[in-house]
Design a protein around this motif. Structure first.
Motif, mmCIF file in Angstrom:
data_model
loop_
_atom_site.group_PDB
_atom_site.id
_atom_site.type_symbol
_atom_site.label_atom_id
_atom_site.label_comp_id
_atom_site.label_asym_id
_atom_site.label_seq_id
_atom_site.Cartn_x
_atom_site.Cartn_y
_atom_site.Cartn_z
ATOM 1 N N VAL A 99 0.851 -1.091 0.010
ATOM 2 C CA VAL A 99 0.300 0.085 -0.203
ATOM 3 C C VAL A 99 0.866 1.099 0.058
ATOM 4 C CG1 VAL A 99 -1.768 1.319 1.293
ATOM 5 C CG2 VAL A 99 -2.012 -1.105 1.062
ATOM 6 N N LYS A 100 0.586 2.044 -1.040
ATOM 7 C CA LYS A 100 1.476 3.445 -0.938
ATOM 8 C C LYS A 100 1.074 4.064 0.390
ATOM 9 C CE LYS A 100 0.757 4.304 -5.774
ATOM 10 N NZ LYS A 100 0.604 5.315 -6.973
ATOM 11 N N LYS A 101 2.484 4.709 0.701
ATOM 12 C CA LYS A 101 2.522 5.445 2.174
ATOM 13 C C LYS A 101 1.503 6.239 2.519
ATOM 14 C CE LYS A 101 6.405 6.354 5.007
ATOM 15 N NZ LYS A 101 7.768 6.327 5.023
ATOM 16 N N ALA A 102 1.128 7.265 1.364
ATOM 17 C CA ALA A 102 -0.009 8.164 1.721
ATOM 18 C C ALA A 102 -1.338 7.447 1.950
ATOM 19 C CB ALA A 102 -0.137 9.010 0.439
ATOM 20 N N TYR A 103 -1.419 6.382 1.861
ATOM 21 C CA TYR A 103 -2.631 5.639 2.240
ATOM 22 C C TYR A 103 -2.742 4.906 3.365
ATOM 23 C CZ TYR A 103 -4.177 7.480 -2.267
ATOM 24 O OH TYR A 103 -4.516 8.434 -3.057
ATOM 25 N N HIS A 104 -1.370 4.680 3.909
ATOM 26 C CA HIS A 104 -1.263 3.865 5.243
ATOM 27 C C HIS A 104 -2.183 4.444 6.452
ATOM 28 C CE1 HIS A 104 2.925 2.068 4.738
ATOM 29 N NE2 HIS A 104 2.162 1.793 3.646
ATOM 30 N N GLY A 105 -2.883 3.641 7.385
ATOM 31 C CA GLY A 105 -3.715 4.087 8.189
ATOM 32 C C GLY A 105 -5.287 4.355 7.862
ATOM 33 N N LYS A 106 -5.303 4.062 6.426
ATOM 34 C CA LYS A 106 -6.796 4.328 5.702
ATOM 35 C C LYS A 106 -7.480 3.053 5.442
ATOM 36 C CE LYS A 106 -5.286 8.854 4.202
ATOM 37 N NZ LYS A 106 -5.186 9.718 3.103
ATOM 38 N N LYS A 107 -6.764 1.971 6.089
ATOM 39 C CA LYS A 107 -7.828 0.578 5.971
ATOM 40 C C LYS A 107 -7.738 -0.018 4.526
ATOM 41 C CE LYS A 107 -9.679 1.190 10.084
ATOM 42 N NZ LYS A 107 -8.986 0.668 11.041
ATOM 43 N N VAL A 108 -6.643 0.471 3.848
ATOM 44 C CA VAL A 108 -6.510 -0.162 2.407
ATOM 45 C C VAL A 108 -5.580 -1.382 2.601
ATOM 46 C CG1 VAL A 108 -5.064 0.060 0.290
ATOM 47 C CG2 VAL A 108 -6.275 2.051 1.363
ATOM 48 N N GLY A 109 -4.734 -1.632 3.611
ATOM 49 C CA GLY A 109 -4.117 -2.849 3.933
ATOM 50 C C GLY A 109 -5.196 -3.707 4.522
ATOM 51 N N GLN A 110 -5.969 -3.423 5.250
ATOM 52 C CA GLN A 110 -7.248 -4.153 5.558
ATOM 53 C C GLN A 110 -8.102 -4.804 4.682
ATOM 54 O OE1 GLN A 110 -7.081 -5.402 9.139
ATOM 55 N NE2 GLN A 110 -8.853 -6.682 8.453
ATOM 56 N N LEU A 111 -8.534 -3.892 3.845
ATOM 57 C CA LEU A 111 -9.459 -4.565 2.695
ATOM 58 C C LEU A 111 -8.531 -5.299 1.723
ATOM 59 C CD1 LEU A 111 -11.113 -1.012 1.965
ATOM 60 C CD2 LEU A 111 -12.174 -3.140 2.892
ATOM 61 N N LEU A 112 -7.167 -5.415 1.530
ATOM 62 C CA LEU A 112 -6.493 -6.071 0.771
ATOM 63 C C LEU A 112 -6.271 -7.545 1.486
ATOM 64 C CD1 LEU A 112 -4.038 -3.891 -0.923
ATOM 65 C CD2 LEU A 112 -5.815 -5.102 -2.024
ATOM 66 N N TYR A 113 -6.094 -7.334 2.779
ATOM 67 C CA TYR A 113 -6.096 -8.674 3.500
ATOM 68 C C TYR A 113 -7.435 -9.326 3.722
ATOM 69 C CZ TYR A 113 -6.882 -11.354 7.546
ATOM 70 O OH TYR A 113 -7.302 -12.833 8.399
ATOM 71 N N GLU A 114 -8.635 -8.522 3.676
ATOM 72 C CA GLU A 114 -9.940 -9.276 3.566
ATOM 73 C C GLU A 114 -10.133 -9.882 2.350
ATOM 74 O OE1 GLU A 114 -12.488 -6.101 4.981
ATOM 75 O OE2 GLU A 114 -11.610 -6.427 6.952
ATOM 76 N N LYS A 115 -9.472 -9.406 1.185
ATOM 77 C CA LYS A 115 -9.728 -10.168 -0.180
ATOM 78 C C LYS A 115 -8.860 -11.520 -0.007
ATOM 79 C CE LYS A 115 -11.051 -10.225 -4.246
ATOM 80 N NZ LYS A 115 -12.399 -10.322 -4.671
ATOM 81 N N ALA A 116 -7.713 -11.504 0.616
ATOM 82 C CA ALA A 116 -6.853 -12.609 0.725
ATOM 83 C C ALA A 116 -7.795 -13.669 1.308
ATOM 84 C CB ALA A 116 -5.701 -12.355 1.204
#
Length: 174
Positions: A99-116
């Protein structure tokens, strides 16, 4: 933030995946590695040939997170022989959540994890596993928060530097 959409990636997304991969890996790990090691790793890991081969592997799956027209992160998961290490038929490997640094803390990583997690459940996998750099406490906390526990370690080379990754697993409900 605009609405986030996660889409399947294909060969047409090669340059997008390369750009996100290079950018996010450098943002996250440049401070802990030499310039030469980073350059070597980025060139090898995100070359046209390597990423094309990964995209064409029938047991690897890529998903891109989009904010409008802007690609802001991606997920790569592996099954079967595409897995980097364990190659367990009952497991799904999360090889990358970038996830691009500007988007850390905005739940992007969580949504990608949920896709996995969704992919693992659709494929009736009994566990998820991954490797995470032992010196990346933010990522380790993220995975622990999502129910992963450390079960082993392995070496991960960045350029010529051998580093230690923690191997973490989450057992899925049957």
């Amino acid at each position: 933030m605009e609405q986030l959409v996660i889409s399947n990636a294909s060969l047409k997304d090669l340059s997008v995946l390369q750009q996100i991969g290079r950018e996010t890996f450098a943002e996250t790990f440049a401070a802990g590695n030499t310039e030469a090691d980073m350059k070597k790793y980025l060139e090898e890991s995100f070359s046209d040939e390597r990423v094309t081969n990964e995209l064409n592997h029938p047991e690897s799956f890529f998903f891109i997170a989009w904010e409008g027209e802007r690609a802001i992160g991606y997920l790569k998961v592996n099954t079967g022989q595409a897995q980097t290490e364990l190659r367990e038929e009952t497991s799904l490997e999360i090889e990358r959540i970038y996830v691009k640094k500007a988007y850390h803390g905005k739940k992007v990583g969580q949504l990608l994890y949920e896709k996995a997690l969704e992919v693992a459940q659709l494929q009736h996998k009994s566990s998820l596993w991954l490797g995470v750099w032992e010196e990346n406490p933010k990522a380790i906390r993220f995975y622990e928060k999502n129910g992963f526990i450390t079960f082993d370690k392995h070496l991960f080379k960045v350029g010529n530097d051998e580093q230690t990754d923690l191997l973490m697993r989450k057992i899925l409900a049957e």
